[in-house]
Motif scaffolding. Structure first.
Motif: not given
Lengths: 317, 291
Positions: A85-89, A276-277, A281-291, B122-127
């Motif tokens: 993640f830090w590399n991507v950041f 990753i999302g 299919s790591q939906y929770s992790l991907s959403t956490a990063i997006g948030l 927005s909810g973002g891509m996954i939601p």
């Protein structure tokens, strides 16, 4: 006399009644007109906002959003301690710094230089050509770049070979790739982004230039003392807006230009979220990063707007 | 404008014109080169002889693409989806904006905030992805239409311009017994036509270039859009690895097909571009940040 008054009152009452009826009908029409927007926004914007809670859950497709168990900040802890993640950041920040240094200044320089073109025909043709790539998709632009820079068949490498040099593997060379990402963005959008600056320049009172000319100011001095100061508020506003998106990079450009050989330098948060999302299919992790990314962006936007209002009196809202 | 004559000025002018000439060529040359590649013989492409003019002129790549039913289908999909999406999204924006601008619309402020919030959160891509799949819209055209239909930005710009229209016009039409719908379509729509044109063109270009939704939601090749099809064609590995690929003909070079597909994809935009350029510019201004 009484009769007349009564008549008038009766008329008024009838009018009022009609008016109320008319109002109800109007209201119904207005709600009908607004309904599609309200419903679509509720389904496709508000429900996904609620869906963000999967960032705090261990989302399972079978249990659904409600049924999945809470894990608190576990996903956030996970990516904040993840080297990948830090590399991507880091890549996101570096690419943004380059984009601001070169991509943000390019339209300003472009507008200033184009302002010095006297031939109106040349100027118009040049502008028409420069807007065009803005309307083509990144898929098309990436196709053109890959083809033009191809080491075997690309025209640019033919030119390099004709000049007596070795062909360059532009798209797979890690040291060149960030440069290509920045260049591609400028190439695609500089003409279009310059339109706002053109408008500012066109709005400057020409008597200012005439007065400066009588005082013996050269075009260079006029640009420094008249044109640039007039552009300053717009530059400040756009600069602050640009800063507010420093943690995000447009998905299309990177996703479509990159290839596995350059992931190390090209992968950014948005492409990482996708990979990753949706690919893992790591939906929770991907959403956490997006948030996290959206919250940082939102805080920066509010701050930027406040600073902009203070400095130039202009703001987004 | 006042003209200047001095040595440094002339030098600067030479530099300046050269710079813009090179810049314009940097945009045009890759496209001209792409056209030439699409029309050249495979041998000429392999030996790297193709420059700005086709070498060994042939139309085989175009014939292959036009004879390919998947490609034609994706072209038709794109035309249809662009038309439907554009008409619906601009129409919905206009209707919502008219309601929001109306003094008798009880709850205007709430409704406006309701729209504004979606511009910042927005909810973002996954939601969003999970929702669309959850609603059973995966692998249907609806997934390419419904989620992006409302454009809060258009609604706000439309509302601002409707707010500024002269009230007398609508009042007199109301006196004549016009309802809200006829007011909207007979009085307001003609008045906001220039902005509508700008929205239609922007919206159409945006939908013409859609591909990401297809990547997310569509599995079935018969529902692909043109841009997505182009992306598949552009990835060389797919072309060469798939033995069933109809483009594996020796009479054309992979580059032939790629560039021909690219040209067909951009053709509609390039053709309409000169005619609608003024609306593009207009759209950029209505979209510009205001003080």
């Amino acid at each position: 006399m009484n009769g007349v008054v009564a008549g008038v009152e009766k008329q008024a009452a009838v009018k009022k009644g009609r008016h109320r009826k008319f109002k109800l009908k109007t209201m119904l029409s207005l709600y009908t007109l607004f309904a599609p927007t309200a419903i679509l926004l509720f389904i496709f914007h508000y429900i996904p906002i609620y869906g963000i809670i999967i960032a705090f859950k261990k989302y399972s497709v079978y249990k659904g959003i409600m049924g999945s168990e809470w894990v608190g900040l576990a996903e956030f802890k996970y990516f904040l301690t993840d080297e990948k993640f830090w590399n991507v950041f880091r890549n996101t920040l570096i690419l943004n710094v380059y984009d601001i240094l070169f991509g943000f200044t390019a339209p300003i320089v472009f507008a200033l230089l184009a302002n010095e073109l006297y031939s109106r025909v040349f100027k118009r043709v040049m502008q028409t050509v420069s807007y065009l790539p803005h309307f083509l998709s990144w898929i098309v632009v990436s196709g053109v770049f890959y083809s033009f820079l191809s080491p075997e068949t690309g025209l640019f490498n033919q030119l390099i070979e004709w000049l007596g040099y070795q062909p360059v593997y532009f798209m797979t060379e890690t040291s060149l790739f960030r440069g290509i990402l920045v260049f591609a963005d400028i190439w695609k959008g500089v003409g279009w982004s310059a339109i706002l600056y053109f408008a500012v320049i066109a709005g400057i009172d020409s008597s200012l230039y005439e007065a400066a000319w009588i005082d013996g100011a050269s075009r260079w001095r006029q640009a420094i003392h008249i044109t640039i100061p007039h552009m300053a508020p717009m530059i400040t506003l756009l600069f602050l807006l640009r800063l507010s998106s420093i943690f995000s990079v447009g998905f299309d450009r990177v996703f479509l230009l990159q290839n596995p050989l350059v992931y190390k330098v090209s992968d950014v948060i948005s492409t990482y979220i996708y990979r990753i999302g949706l690919e893992q299919s790591q939906y929770s992790l991907s959403t956490a990063i997006g948030l996290t990314q959206s919250i940082l962006g939102f805080v920066l936007l509010i701050t930027a707007n406040r600073i902009s209002k203070k400095l130039s009196g202009m703001g987004l809202y | 404008m006042v003209q200047y004559r001095s040595f440094s000025r002339t030098l600067f002018q030479i530099f300046n014109y050269t710079f813009f000439l090179v810049f314009s060529l940097s945009i045009l040359v890759p496209f001209i080169n792409s056209i030439s590649v699409s029309l050249s013989s495979p041998g000429a492409i392999t030996s790297g002889k193709v420059g700005l003019w086709p070498v060994g002129f042939q139309l085989n790549a175009y014939k292959q693409i036009i004879g390919n039913s998947t490609f034609i289908r994706s072209f038709l999909n794109t035309v249809g989806l662009t038309a439907i999406n554009t008409v619906l999204s601009v129409g919905i924006s206009l209707c919502a904006a008219y309601a929001l601008a109306h003094k008798l619309f009880v709850g205007r402020r709430v409704a406006f905030t309701y729209i504004l919030i979606t511009m910042f959160f927005s909810g973002g891509m996954i939601p969003t992805y999970l929702l669309v799949r959850g609603l059973g819209l995966g692998n249907t055209y609806w997934a390419l239409i419904l989620p992006g239909l409302v454009s809060p930005f258009q609604i706000i710009l439309y509302k601002n311009i409707i707010d500024q229209l002269p009230k007398e016009l609508m009042e007199s039409a109301e006196m004549d017994g016009a309802g809200e719908f006829s007011l909207l379509f007979r009085i307001v729509l003609p008045l906001v036509l220039p902005m509508t044109m700008a929205f239609v063109i922007f919206s159409a270009v945006g939908h013409w270039n859609t591909w990401f939704d297809v990547l997310l939601y569509i599995k079935d090749k018969s529902m692909w859009t043109l841009q997505y099809q182009l992306r598949e064609i552009l990835s060389t590995s797919a072309l060469q690895a798939d033995p069933a690929n109809p483009f594996r003909d020796l009479a054309v070079h992979p580059e032939n097909v790629k560039m021909a597909a690219l040209m067909i994809t951009i053709l509609p935009i390039v053709v309409i571009y000169p005619f609608v350029q003024k609306y593009f510019i207009h759209g950029q201004f209505v979209g510009a940040v205001k003080g």
